[in-house]
Write an enzyme that holds these catalytic residues in place. Structure first.
Site, short mmCIF file in Angstrom:
data_model
loop_
_atom_site.label_atom_id
_atom_site.label_comp_id
_atom_site.label_asym_id
_atom_site.label_seq_id
_atom_site.Cartn_x
_atom_site.Cartn_y
_atom_site.Cartn_z
N LYS A 58 0.81 -1.22 0.00
CA LYS A 58 0.00 0.00 0.00
C LYS A 58 0.85 1.27 0.00
CE LYS A 58 -4.23 -1.77 0.19
NZ LYS A 58 -5.12 -1.65 -1.00
N GLU A 65 -10.05 5.84 3.00
CA GLU A 65 -10.88 4.78 3.53
C GLU A 65 -9.96 3.65 3.97
OE1 GLU A 65 -10.09 5.06 0.44
OE2 GLU A 65 -9.44 3.03 -0.09
N SER A 73 1.82 -9.68 -0.81
CA SER A 73 1.50 -8.25 -0.77
C SER A 73 1.59 -7.63 0.62
CB SER A 73 0.10 -8.04 -1.35
OG SER A 73 -0.84 -8.83 -0.65
#
Lengths: 310, 424
Positions: free
Chosen positions: B93, B115, B391
Site C-alpha cells: 500500500k 478509507e 502483498s
C-alpha cells in the site's frame, strides 16, 4: 461509452416539467416547489400517502427517490430513510407503481424519479425508460451520472420522451456547464453548495452565481437544491431560481426508529403538511417580496443573518 | 488499441469498464488530479523524489525470496515470493500512498482523507501524512474499528483522526461512501487518497502506475535469479492494486499466465464471498463501471471474506477488462484454503503472510498441483516457475489466526481475542 464532446442538442423545453415551470413563471411569477421523498419509506403504501400530502399542500413537482444501498450524494437524513425503505423490502419495481398512483392522483404534477445509476444499469436503461414512461413519469434526476457517461441514457430518454435532469455544482467549469446544460431536459439541477443533501442554516452563497452561470451557458430552467429546508430559505432561493428543491426537510418529519401506529403516522403526515405549506408559502412570496438589494441569508425560524461574503 | 501495449493503456476506460460515475461536483477535482498526475509523470524531479522515498523510506527494492520448502506443497514447482510484506508499514500500500502524497504536495492541498478496511491503507496514509505534514482523516467502518482496534491506535499514534462509519454495513464499502461525501464537501482543500485501482478516473490508472514498480522489480530480479520469465504470476485480488502492480510488467509477455485469486469466503454456493468474477455482473460502484456483487435491483450485496482486504463487492476496472480479454484469469479461494496456505508458509518458511496474500499462496499451490497432475512443466522440462506477490505481512492477522487454529491455551484472553478478531 463515447465521451460527449459536443453539447447534445436535446430540447430544454417541450416537457411537462419545463411547461409547468414556464407557466408558473409567466402566470404566477414564482418558482416551482420540487419536493423529494424516497419510495418505500416507511412502507410503500405510507410513502404514497406522504407523497400525496406533498401534492395536497403545494408541491408543484415530485422528486421520487429510488432507495439505494450506496447513496454517496446524500446526507444522514436521506441515507436513513433509504436504508429504512430497503430494510422494509422496497424494490425498484415499486417505483413504477408509485409513479402510476401519483400521476393518476394528480395528472398535472410532474413526477421525476431521482436515482443513482446502478439500479438503472441493472434494469437496462432502455427498459427502465420504457417502464417509467408507461407509468407516467416525467423523467430522471441522476446524481451520479454525468453527461459524459450517459450515452445509453441520452438515447433511452430520447426514445421514450423523458426529461433528463443532470446536476451542476459550484465547481463546474464553464465548459462543463455548457455540456451539462446541452444534455439536460426539463431543468438543470444546481447544487447550491459543495456537499451532500441535508438541512443547513444558510443557503450556499454560491447558489445565485451558479444559477446565473448556468443560464449564461444556455439553460432555460435552473432549479436549486441542497440545503434548502425552510420557507424563508425557499423564498430567498426562489428570487433567482426557477425551482426550489427540498429533500431532507421533507423526509425528516417521517423519520422514526420503529414502526408507527396509525395515530402516530397521521401526526407525522400533519407535520409534513406544515413543513410543505411553509415551503409552498416561501416560493409564493419569493418574488412578491423580492428586494432589489443583495439577498441576505435567512436562518431557520426566520431570523435574518448577514449574507456570506461573495 | 492495437498500437498501445497492454501495460500502458490509460484511462478513463479499460475496454468498457472504468469511467467516472460520480457527482458533477467532483469532476473539477478529478480533472485537476489527472492533469497534475500527467505533469508529474513527465517530471524527472517527481520521479527522483519518489525513487528516493522508495529507497530510503520504504526499503525498496523489496526482496525476491525463493521458497523451496513451501514449493514442495505446490506440485514441485519453483516458487518465488515478491516480498512487499517487507516494505515500511508492512504491505504494498505504501507505494501508492507515497506517490499520491507527493502529488498532493504539488497541488498545494493540506488535508488527506482515506478509507480503510482492516487498516493497512489507513495506516499507510497516516504514515505519509505524518511524513509530509498533512492533516489526515481516515474513514473506517465501525465494525472494522472494533475488530481492528490496534490499527486504529496505530493511525492515531501517527496523528490521524479515525472516523468510525456507522451507516449501512459499517465496513469498507460504507467507509468509501463516507469518504466520498467528505470529498464532495471539502474537495477544494482536500485530496481523497483512494487505496486501490478502482474509483473514478484517474484513480484506476494512477494507482496502477504507482504500483507497477512491484512487477518491474520482480521481472528484473527473476530474470537475474532464474534466468527466465515466470510461467505463472499469482496475486490476490480485492480492489486489485497489488495484483495489477505485479501483473502489469508481464501483460505484454504473452507466455506468462496471470492468475488472480479472489476471496471465495465460505464458498460461492454459500453466498458469503467476494468473488466478483464468479458471482458478480456488470455494475457501477464508487465511480467505476466493473464487475459487481449485486442483487436483481442493482443494490450492492454485502461481501464476505476472512480477510478484510479482499472483502469488497467490486473490483478495479482494469481487472474486468483483463478478464474479458482473457489476458488474466480470476478464480475464488475459500477462507479454508487461504488459512491452510497461511499456516503452511509460517511453518515451512518462517514468514507470516497477510491473510489476503495467503489467497495468492493457496492459488499458487493449486496451480502447481494442477500442473504436476497434467505433467505440465516450464520450457525444456524445467520445473514450472511461479511468481507470487506476497502483498503484506500477517502481524495484523495473528488474532484471527489464533482463533482459527485454536492456538491459545484454554481460558487465555479469549474475550480480548474476540474483541480484536478481525477479518484480516
Amino acid at each position: 461509452m463515447s465521451t460527449v464532446t459536443e453539447p447534445a442538442t436535446g430540447p430544454q423545453t417541450g416537457s411537462s416539467t419545463s411547461d409547468l415551470i414556464a407557466r408558473l413563471r409567466e402566470q404566477e411569477n414564482r418558482p416551482a416547489l420540487v419536493g423529494y421523498l424516497p419510495v418505500g419509506y416507511p412502507t410503500v403504501d405510507r410513502s404514497v400517502e406522504a407523497l400525496k400530502t406533498l401534492i395536497d399542500h403545494g408541491t408543484d413537482i415530485i422528486e421520487l427517490g429510488v432507495p439505494y444501498t450506496d447513496p454517496v450524494l446524500d446526507g444522514p437524513v436521506i441515507q436513513a430513510a433509504a436504508q429504512g425503505a430497503l430494510d422494509a423490502g422496497a424494490r425498484v419495481r415499486d417505483v413504477f407503481r408509485v409513479v402510476r398512483e401519483l400521476t393518476e392522483y394528480a395528472p398535472h404534477v410532474p413526477v421525476l424519479v431521482m436515482t443513482y445509476w446502478n439500479p438503472v444499469l441493472k434494469y437496462g436503461a432502455d427498459a427502465f425508460a420504457r417502464d417509467l414512461a408507461a407509468a407516467g413519469s416525467a423523467g430522471l434526476i441522476t446524481p451520479d451520472l454525468i453527461p459524459d457517461e450517459a450515452a445509453d441514457w441520452l438515447a433511452a430518454s430520447e426514445a421514450h420522451g423523458l426529461d433528463r435532469v443532470f446536476l451542476v455544482a459550484p465547481s463546474s467549469t464553464t465548459e462543463r456547464l455548457r455540456l451539462t446544460v446541452g444534455a439536460s431536459r426539463g431543468f438543470v439541477y444546481a447544487a447550491s453548495l459543495m456537499g451532500v443533501t441535508g438541512e443547513r442554516n444558510q443557503v450556499g452563497s454560491r447558489a445565485e452565481q451558479l444559477v446565473a452561470d448556468t443560464r449564461a451557458a444556455g439553460a432555460v430552467n435552473v432549479c436549486v437544491g441542497l440545503g434548502v429546508s425552510t420557507g424563508a430559505q425557499a423564498a430567498q432561493v426562489g428570487r433567482f431560481a426557477d425551482g426550489v428543491i427540498v429533500g431532507s426537510a421533507m423526509v425528516r418529519p417521517l423519520l422514526s426508529d420503529g414502526p408507527l401506529t396509525e395515530d402516530e403516522w397521521t401526526a407525522r403526515l400533519r407535520n409534513l403538511a406544515e413543513v410543505t405549506e411553509d415551503l409552498a408559502a416561501g416560493v409564493r412570496s419569493a418574488r412578491a417580496t423580492a428586494p432589489t438589494d443583495t439577498p441576505a441569508a435567512v436562518a431557520p425560524g426566520g431570523a435574518t443573518t448577514s449574507g456570506e461574503a461573495p | 488499441m492495437t498500437d498501445v501495449k497492454l501495460s500502458d493503456v490509460s484511462g478513463p476506460y479499460f475496454g468498457e469498464y472504468g469511467g467516472r460515475y460520480v457527482p458533477e461536483a467532483l469532476i473539477a477535482a478529478l480533472d485537476e488530479l489527472d492533469t497534475e498526475f500527467r505533469k508529474a509523470a513527465d517530471d524527472p524531479e517527481f520521479a527522483a523524489e519518489l525513487q528516493r522515498l522508495h529507497r530510503e523510506y520504504t526499503g525498496r527494492p523489496s526482496a525476491l525470496t525463493e521458497v523451496q520448502r513451501f514449493a514442495a506443497h505446490a506440485g514441485g514447482a519453483r516458487v518465488f515470493l515478491k516480498r512487499e510484506d517487507l516494505n515500511h508499514t508492512g504491505s504494498h500500500k505504501i507505494n501508492n500512498v507515497l506517490g499520491q502524497a507527493l502529488l498532493v504536495k504539488r497541488m498545494g492541498k493540506k488535508r488527506l482523507i482515506a478509507e480503510t478496511g482492516a487498516g493497512q491503507h489507513g495506516v499507510a496514509t497516516a504514515t505519509a501524512a505524518a511524513l509530509m505534514d498533512l492533516e489526515c482523516v481516515v474513514y473506517m467502518g465501525e465494525e472494522d474499528t472494533r475488530r481492528q482496534a490496534l490499527n486504529v491506535a496505530r493511525m492515531r499514534l501517527l496523528g490521524a483522526e479515525v472516523v468510525p462509519v456507522k451507516i449501512g454495513s459499517r465496513t469498507l464499502k460504507d467507509a468509501i461512501n463516507e469518504a466520498l461525501r467528505d470529498w464532495v464537501a471539502n474537495v477544494e482543500t482536500t485530496h481523497y487518497l483512494l487505496g486501490t485501482v478502482t474509483g473514478p478516473h484517474p484513480f484506476p490508472e494512477m494507482v496502477r502506475q504507482f504500483h507497477r514498480i512491484i512487477g518491474e522489480e520482480a521481472r528484473e530480479q527473476l530474470l537475474e535469479r532464474a534466468g527466465r520469465l515466470p510461467d505463472v504470476v499469482a496475486a490476490c485480488v480485492g480492489g486489485g492494486s497489488n495484483a495489477l502492480g505485479i501483473f502489469n510488467a508481464f501483460l505484454d509477455d504473452k507466455g506468462v499466465e496471470l492468475r488472480g485469486f479472489e476471496a471465495g469466503g465460505e464458498g460461492i454456493e454459500s453466498g458469503r464471498h467476494a468473488a466478483r468474477f464468479s458471482g458478480g455482473a456488470l455494475g457501477v460502484l464508487h465511480g467505476a463501471r466493473s464487475y459487481l456483487l449485486q442483487d436483481d435491483d442493482g443494490q450492492t450485496l454485502p461481501s464476505h471474506s476472512v480477510s478484510a482486504g479482499l472483502d469488497y463487492p467490486s473490483v478495479g476496472p482494469a481487472h474486468a477488462w483483463l478478464h474479458d480479454l482473457g489476458r488474466a484469469t480470476y478464480e475464488p479461494v475459500t477462507d479454508d484454503e487461504a488459512m491452510e496456505a497461511f499456516r503452511l508458509l509460517c511453518r515451512t518458511e518462517g514468514i507470516i503472510p497477510a491473510i489476503e496474500s495467503a489467497h495468492a499462496l493457496a492459488g499458487a499451490m493449486r496451480v502447481g498441483k494442477a500442473a504436476a497432475a497434467e505433467g505440465r512443466t516450464g520450457p525444456d522440462g524445467e520445473p514450472l516457475l511461479i511468481l507470487v506477490n506476497l502483498s503484506g505481512r500477517g502481524d495484523k492477522d495473528v488474532a484471527t489466526a489464533a482463533r482459527w487454529f485454536g492456538l491459545l491455551d484454554e481460558g487465555v484472553a479469549t474475550e480480548e481475542l474476540e474483541r480484536q478478531e478481525g477479518r484480516g
